[in-house]
Design an enzyme around this catalytic site. Sequence first.
Site, PDB file in Angstrom:
ATOM      1  N   ARG A   1       0.848  -1.196   0.000  1.00  0.00           N
ATOM      2  CA  ARG A   1       0.000   0.000   0.000  1.00  0.00           C
ATOM      3  C   ARG A   1       0.883   1.245   0.000  1.00  0.00           C
ATOM      4  O   ARG A   1       2.000   1.219   0.522  1.00  0.00           O
ATOM      5  CB  ARG A   1      -0.882   0.025   1.251  1.00  0.00           C
ATOM      6  CG  ARG A   1      -2.007  -0.997   1.224  1.00  0.00           C
ATOM      7  CD  ARG A   1      -2.936  -0.833   2.406  1.00  0.00           C
ATOM      8  NE  ARG A   1      -2.303  -1.195   3.653  1.00  0.00           N
ATOM      9  CZ  ARG A   1      -1.819  -0.355   4.541  1.00  0.00           C
ATOM     10  NH1 ARG A   1      -1.895   0.950   4.345  1.00  0.00           N
ATOM     11  NH2 ARG A   1      -1.267  -0.777   5.655  1.00  0.00           N
TER      12      ARG A   1
ATOM     13  N   TYR B   1      -1.503  -3.316  -6.882  1.00  0.00           N
ATOM     14  CA  TYR B   1      -1.258  -4.170  -5.715  1.00  0.00           C
ATOM     15  C   TYR B   1      -2.309  -4.061  -4.620  1.00  0.00           C
ATOM     16  O   TYR B   1      -2.681  -2.951  -4.216  1.00  0.00           O
ATOM     17  CB  TYR B   1       0.108  -3.815  -5.089  1.00  0.00           C
ATOM     18  CG  TYR B   1       0.666  -4.955  -4.280  1.00  0.00           C
ATOM     19  CD1 TYR B   1       1.394  -5.959  -4.894  1.00  0.00           C
ATOM     20  CD2 TYR B   1       0.425  -5.063  -2.914  1.00  0.00           C
ATOM     21  CE1 TYR B   1       1.884  -7.030  -4.172  1.00  0.00           C
ATOM     22  CE2 TYR B   1       0.909  -6.131  -2.189  1.00  0.00           C
ATOM     23  CZ  TYR B   1       1.645  -7.107  -2.816  1.00  0.00           C
ATOM     24  OH  TYR B   1       2.126  -8.165  -2.100  1.00  0.00           O
TER      25      TYR B   1
ATOM     26  N   LYS C   1      -9.520  -2.031   1.774  1.00  0.00           N
ATOM     27  CA  LYS C   1      -9.187  -0.887   2.637  1.00  0.00           C
ATOM     28  C   LYS C   1      -9.965   0.366   2.225  1.00  0.00           C
ATOM     29  O   LYS C   1     -10.403   1.138   3.073  1.00  0.00           O
ATOM     30  CB  LYS C   1      -7.690  -0.601   2.572  1.00  0.00           C
ATOM     31  CG  LYS C   1      -6.808  -1.781   2.921  1.00  0.00           C
ATOM     32  CD  LYS C   1      -7.032  -2.279   4.315  1.00  0.00           C
ATOM     33  CE  LYS C   1      -6.014  -3.320   4.714  1.00  0.00           C
ATOM     34  NZ  LYS C   1      -6.242  -3.812   6.083  1.00  0.00           N
TER      35      LYS C   1
ATOM     36  N   HIS D   1     -10.624  -2.049  11.664  1.00  0.00           N
ATOM     37  CA  HIS D   1      -9.520  -2.892  11.178  1.00  0.00           C
ATOM     38  C   HIS D   1      -9.299  -4.001  12.215  1.00  0.00           C
ATOM     39  O   HIS D   1      -8.348  -3.957  12.995  1.00  0.00           O
ATOM     40  CB  HIS D   1      -8.273  -2.005  11.035  1.00  0.00           C
ATOM     41  CG  HIS D   1      -7.123  -2.642  10.351  1.00  0.00           C
ATOM     42  ND1 HIS D   1      -5.822  -2.276  10.591  1.00  0.00           N
ATOM     43  CD2 HIS D   1      -7.058  -3.626   9.412  1.00  0.00           C
ATOM     44  CE1 HIS D   1      -5.006  -2.987   9.828  1.00  0.00           C
ATOM     45  NE2 HIS D   1      -5.731  -3.814   9.117  1.00  0.00           N
TER      46      HIS D   1
ATOM     47  N   SER E   1      -1.220  -3.363  10.734  1.00  0.00           N
ATOM     48  CA  SER E   1      -0.842  -4.302   9.675  1.00  0.00           C
ATOM     49  C   SER E   1       0.396  -5.095  10.083  1.00  0.00           C
ATOM     50  O   SER E   1       1.312  -4.555  10.706  1.00  0.00           O
ATOM     51  CB  SER E   1      -0.525  -3.522   8.406  1.00  0.00           C
ATOM     52  OG  SER E   1      -1.624  -2.724   8.069  1.00  0.00           O
TER      53      SER E   1
ATOM     54  N   CYS F   1       0.936  -7.495  12.258  1.00  0.00           N
ATOM     55  CA  CYS F   1       1.188  -7.795  13.671  1.00  0.00           C
ATOM     56  C   CYS F   1       0.584  -9.142  14.042  1.00  0.00           C
ATOM     57  O   CYS F   1       0.422  -9.454  15.217  1.00  0.00           O
ATOM     58  CB  CYS F   1       0.593  -6.727  14.573  1.00  0.00           C
ATOM     59  SG  CYS F   1       1.529  -5.198  14.588  1.00  0.00           S
ATOM     60  N   GLY F   2       0.181  -9.951  13.062  1.00  0.00           N
ATOM     61  CA  GLY F   2      -0.283 -11.307  13.367  1.00  0.00           C
ATOM     62  C   GLY F   2      -1.791 -11.444  13.524  1.00  0.00           C
ATOM     63  O   GLY F   2      -2.253 -12.353  14.204  1.00  0.00           O
TER      64      GLY F   2
ATOM     65  N   ASP G   1      -9.323  -9.372   9.050  1.00  0.00           N
ATOM     66  CA  ASP G   1      -8.838  -8.014   8.761  1.00  0.00           C
ATOM     67  C   ASP G   1      -9.846  -6.901   9.053  1.00  0.00           C
ATOM     68  O   ASP G   1      -9.449  -5.828   9.462  1.00  0.00           O
ATOM     69  CB  ASP G   1      -8.405  -7.937   7.283  1.00  0.00           C
ATOM     70  CG  ASP G   1      -7.512  -6.753   6.993  1.00  0.00           C
ATOM     71  OD1 ASP G   1      -6.651  -6.433   7.830  1.00  0.00           O
ATOM     72  OD2 ASP G   1      -7.666  -6.134   5.918  1.00  0.00           O
TER      73      ASP G   1
ATOM     74  N   ARG H   1       2.031 -12.117  -0.542  1.00  0.00           N
ATOM     75  CA  ARG H   1       0.674 -12.415  -0.043  1.00  0.00           C
ATOM     76  C   ARG H   1       0.104 -13.701  -0.614  1.00  0.00           C
ATOM     77  O   ARG H   1       0.480 -14.134  -1.692  1.00  0.00           O
ATOM     78  CB  ARG H   1      -0.262 -11.271  -0.464  1.00  0.00           C
ATOM     79  CG  ARG H   1       0.110  -9.904   0.077  1.00  0.00           C
ATOM     80  CD  ARG H   1      -0.277  -9.771   1.506  1.00  0.00           C
ATOM     81  NE  ARG H   1       0.135  -8.502   2.086  1.00  0.00           N
ATOM     82  CZ  ARG H   1      -0.547  -7.866   3.033  1.00  0.00           C
ATOM     83  NH1 ARG H   1      -1.671  -8.360   3.496  1.00  0.00           N
ATOM     84  NH2 ARG H   1      -0.086  -6.743   3.538  1.00  0.00           N
TER      85      ARG H   1
ATOM     86  N   ARG I   1       3.005  -4.138  18.124  1.00  0.00           N
ATOM     87  CA  ARG I   1       4.341  -4.645  18.468  1.00  0.00           C
ATOM     88  C   ARG I   1       4.999  -3.640  19.381  1.00  0.00           C
ATOM     89  O   ARG I   1       5.348  -2.545  18.933  1.00  0.00           O
ATOM     90  CB  ARG I   1       5.207  -4.718  17.212  1.00  0.00           C
ATOM     91  CG  ARG I   1       4.931  -5.849  16.322  1.00  0.00           C
ATOM     92  CD  ARG I   1       5.745  -5.738  15.039  1.00  0.00           C
ATOM     93  NE  ARG I   1       5.213  -6.705  14.118  1.00  0.00           N
ATOM     94  CZ  ARG I   1       5.603  -7.974  14.064  1.00  0.00           C
ATOM     95  NH1 ARG I   1       6.588  -8.399  14.829  1.00  0.00           N
ATOM     96  NH2 ARG I   1       5.024  -8.817  13.241  1.00  0.00           N
TER      97      ARG I   1
HETATM   98  C1  OXD Z   1      -2.885  -4.316   5.704  1.00  0.00           C
HETATM   99  C2  OXD Z   1      -3.495  -5.482   5.051  1.00  0.00           C
HETATM  100  O1  OXD Z   1      -1.937  -3.744   5.142  1.00  0.00           O
HETATM  101  O2  OXD Z   1      -4.387  -6.076   5.660  1.00  0.00           O
HETATM  102  O3  OXD Z   1      -3.340  -3.949   6.796  1.00  0.00           O
HETATM  103  O4  OXD Z   1      -3.126  -5.799   3.915  1.00  0.00           O
HETATM  104 MN    MN Z   2      -5.046  -5.052   7.429  1.00  0.00          MN
END
Ligand code: OXD
Ligand code: MN
Length: 603
Positions: free
Chosen positions: A77, A218, A227, A247, A269, A271-272, A294, A386, A417
């Site tokens: 992004r 992308y 998003k 989110h 984004s 962070c698991g 997400d 991805r 984090r």
């Molecule tokens: C992000 C995604 O960047 O979910 O948050 O792709």
């Molecule tokens: Mn995301």
Amino acid sequence: MAEHTIASPTCNPRLLDWIREMTDLCQPDRVHWCDGSDAEYEHVCNQMVRSGSFVRLNETLRPGSYLVRSHPSDVARVEKRTFICAPTQAEAGPTNNWKPPGPMKETLLSLFRGSMRGRTLYVIPFCMGPLNSAFAKIGIEITDSPYVVCNMRIMTHMGQRVLDALGNGPFIPCLHSVGAPLKPGQPDVAWPCEPDLEKKYIVHFPHEPSIWSYGSGYGGNALLGKKCLALRIASTIARQEGWLAEHMLILSLTSPRGQKRYLAAAFPSACGKTNLAMMQPSLPGWKVQCLGDDIAWIRLGPDGRLYALNPEAGFFGVAPGTSEKSNPHAVRTFAKNTIFTNVALTPDRDVWWEGMDVPPPPTLVDWEGQTWTPDSDRRAAHPNSRFTAPADQCPVIDPDWQNPDGVPLSAILFGGRRTTTVPLVCEAFNWQHGVFLGSAIGSETTAANTGQAGILRRDPFAMLPFCGYHMADYFAHWLALGAQTDPGKLPRMYVVNWFRRNDRGRWLWPGYGENSRVLKWICDRIDGTGQAQPSPIGNLPAPNALDLSGLNLHPENIRELLAVHKPEWRREAEGIRDYYDTFGDRLPATLRRELEALRQRLA
Ligand code: OXD
Ligand code: MN
């Protein structure tokens, strides 16, 4: 004049006018209305294989799956090039790039003029949320990217059934072009895009609402349902209509006694979120099921509780680091019918990436199409590579993930984090305090955004890149929503941090399936059985309240994981104050009072 491959499959006058207008503007060679069928998906994939954009993966090892490599400049992004063009800068607020709508429209019109020459204009009718849901929002994406068509087919409900549901109703227009028109006879490239960052534009006009995206093919720049629509535009609609677009992942947790609870969790984004959403609990008898990884749309239900729904139909997950150990359920999810972007290709035409926990073969083809060996000093897969996989392939998908009413939330988690300062888990005293905690979370940056890695960035509610209006008004909206119902019906709120390290830089917490121990304490708190002790920053687990059986953690680790060091927290409070100051008078007074109360508790 563009050639239409099929007759218009709708009578919606506004839609037909818009398609006509955009076709005249973009001047494609052909127009294709996507019906969303299997045959169409296969046809577009085959075409991409023939053109050299897609590599068909080994049909035995990875059925129905493809690899695609992006242009090296088009891998994530682009927040710097993402704009919220509200009528005034004050409406967009200090966290968004703002440009006045009129001049921005002029810029975009000149970029889009002729931008699809030599290409096919695809019309993608898509629905975020199940078609039969009151939550659902319909968008129409126009794109000249067949990659977008294939990904939208996985990530959304797409095609003729959406047009049928739309009838003559309203839709959100989403215009996308890779920004690479072809001259007559000019050969195409595998990943067309506008390589100059300054010429990429991801633009939102929240007051229309509409989305215009130019120059990138992308992920979040191009799959406009995600998003752009489901967060930035949806957050502005949600504010007007009295709900929340967040989110957040959504999961269910079932105890050994069969008690089921739904939780949502906001993490920045990379962070698991996907790992937590599909977690295999290490605690015997506990079960996690996934509803989304997400995005969560959250509304007050008729019973006064908050209900959450995932508006997406697939996962667009980060590949590196995903393994049998870190996320066995994701590994099953992308076993077939998956599009992989920017991962490495093995000699037997399967995929590989760093952190897959499988030794690499002696040689493979890296994400830039170059030969790679284990001695290479570069990464084989891009850090933001991805997988795009259908959600219903997840072996632990929750049976209610498409429930049109959503699921009732018992808890909301915020995380990030943080190598220091923030304990493993901390419970908010009440809703207002929870909004304060959510507004103040931060994370050390990673590769999913194109900024520098390793810097602490405040990321309120993990929405910094995704909130479509003034962040301080967004905080006020959270406070107002909570005030609309009985406090006892609201989900409890928590901050979690799996990433704390000791002073020698070693992780203190094993993470992954062991995070179920934290979720169990949260459920115990909701049930009224979990013990807690107050601290200046919130309620912490009482000694022995976390189930650590069989974990073999050194007692010193546990102490440090749950420690609240006052000097660190005084610095944190100053950081929050400085951050709050960027919002000036618009910051809700309730949050200033929460910050002042924290400073007093730390004195
Ligand atoms: C992000 C995604 O960047 O979910 O948050 O792709
Ligand atoms: Mn995301």
